[in-house]
Design an enzyme around this catalytic site. Structure first.
Site, PDB file in Angstrom:
ATOM      1  CG  ASP A  44      -1.616  -1.103   1.537  1.00  0.00           C
ATOM      2  OD1 ASP A  44      -2.235  -1.951   0.636  1.00  0.00           O
ATOM      3  OD2 ASP A  44      -1.755  -1.216   2.714  1.00  0.00           O
TER       4      ASP A  44
HETATM    5  N1  URA Z   1      -1.285  -5.884   4.122  1.00  0.00           N
HETATM    6  C1  URA Z   1      -1.541  -4.622   4.348  1.00  0.00           C
HETATM    7  O1  URA Z   1      -2.659  -4.213   4.706  1.00  0.00           O
HETATM    8  N2  URA Z   1      -0.910  -3.619   3.134  1.00  0.00           N
HETATM    9  C2  URA Z   1       0.187  -3.962   2.712  1.00  0.00           C
HETATM   10  O2  URA Z   1       0.618  -3.163   1.782  1.00  0.00           O
HETATM   11  C3  URA Z   1       0.621  -5.317   2.742  1.00  0.00           C
HETATM   12  C4  URA Z   1       0.097  -6.140   3.341  1.00  0.00           C
END
Ligand code: URA
Length: 238
Positions: free
Chosen positions: A106
C-alpha cells in the site's frame, strides 16, 4: 517434441510482463503472430515464428534481473499512476531493464518489494497455491490482547472470507502501542490492516521485512540491491 508455447508464456519468459498482463495485451490486439493479430490461445515457437508486441519483435533469452527495493511510505507500487502520485519508478532510474513488482505494498506500507522481469517466477510467487510466507512488522495502537492474538493466528473472518492461519512473533507492548511480526501465507488486498481492524486494532505503521527466504535486513529506505545468487536459487526452489 512440441516446441510451441502459449504466446502469453513467451511474453512473460522474455520478461516484458506477467502472463496475465500479456493476456490483456493479446486481447487488446497489441500482439502479432507472423503478421496476424494474435488471439488468446495461439501458440508459437520463437525459432520459427515472429511474435511482436506493439510492433517490436520478441527475442528469446533476455537477461533476467531480480531487484530488492526498500519502498518508503508515500510511493505507489506501480510504474505509472493515473492520479499522479509518486511511484517506485523514482528508485529505478539506474536500471535499464523494464521490471515489474511482485505483488503490492500500500501507499502507506514500507519495506521489502521484489522487482523482476522474470514473469514466470513472479507468477509462481504470487500464486495462492504456493502459500509464500510474507512477514510484516506491525505497530498497532493499544495492547494486543491474547484473544486478538489467537484470532489473528487462527484466522479472521474478512469480507472476502476467513484468512489462513498466520504466525505472530516478537510481540512487545508499551502502555500505548504494541509491536509484532505477523507472517501471512496469502496476499489479499490490504490484508494485514484488515485483519488487525477485524480484531479491533488500528495499524499505525506497517513494514514488510521478509518474503519467502528473502530478508529486508538493513537495506536503507529508498535503496535497492540485486538478489544474491543463493537467495535466487532458494527462491526458485519454493
Ligand atoms: N497488508 C496490508 O494491509 N498492506 C500491505 O501493503 C501489505 C499487506
Amino acid at each position: 517434441m512440441e516446441q510451441k508455447q502459449r504466446i502469453q508464456k513467451l511474453i512473460a519468459q522474455a520478461g516484458l510482463a506477467s502472463r496475465r498482463q500479456a493476456e490483456i495485451w493479446i486481447s487488446q490486439g497489441r500482439v502479432t503472430l507472423n503478421a496476424n493479430v494474435a488471439k488468446l490461445g495461439d501458440r508459437a515457437d520463437l525459432n520459427e515464428d515472429r511474435v511482436c508486441v506493439d510492433g517490436k519483435e520478441l527475442t528469446a533469452g533476455q537477461k533476467k534481473v531480480y531487484l530488492l527495493l526498500n519502498k518508503p511510505v508515500g510511493y505507489v507500487t506501480t510504474l505509472s499512476d493515473p492520479q499522479g502520485r509518486p511511484t517506485i519508478l523514482h528508485f529505478l532510474t539506474d536500471i535499464d531493464e523494464r521490471l515489474f513488482p511482485v505483488g503490492r505494498l500500500d501507499l502507506n506500507t514500507e519495506g521489502l518489494l521484489l522487482l523482476t522481469n522474470d514473469g514466470d517466477l513472479a507468477a509462481r510467487l504470487l500464486h495462492p497455491r504456493h502459500k509464500i510466507p510474507k512477514t510484516y512488522r506491525v505497530k498497532v495502537s493499544g495492547q494486543l490482547s491474547s484473544v486478538a492474538q489467537q484470532k489473528l493466528t487462527r484466522g479472521v473472518e474478512l469480507e472476502d472470507g476467513l484468512t489462513a492461519p498466520a504466525k505472530i512473533e516478537h510481540l512487545r507492548s508499551s502502555p500505548r502501542n504494541s509491536w509484532f511480526d505477523l507472517t501471512i501465507f496469502e496476499g489479499r488486498n490490504r490484508q494485514v490492516r484488515r485483519m488487525c481492524r477485524a480484531v479491533g486494532y488500528s495499524v499505525s505503521s506497517l513494514k514488510r521485512v521478509r518474503m519467502a527466504n528473502i530478508e529486508l535486513g538493513n537495506l536503507a529506505s529508498g535503496k535497492t540491491r540485486m538478489l544474491r545468487s543463493d537467495e535466487l536459487e532458494n527462491l526458485k526452489k519454493m
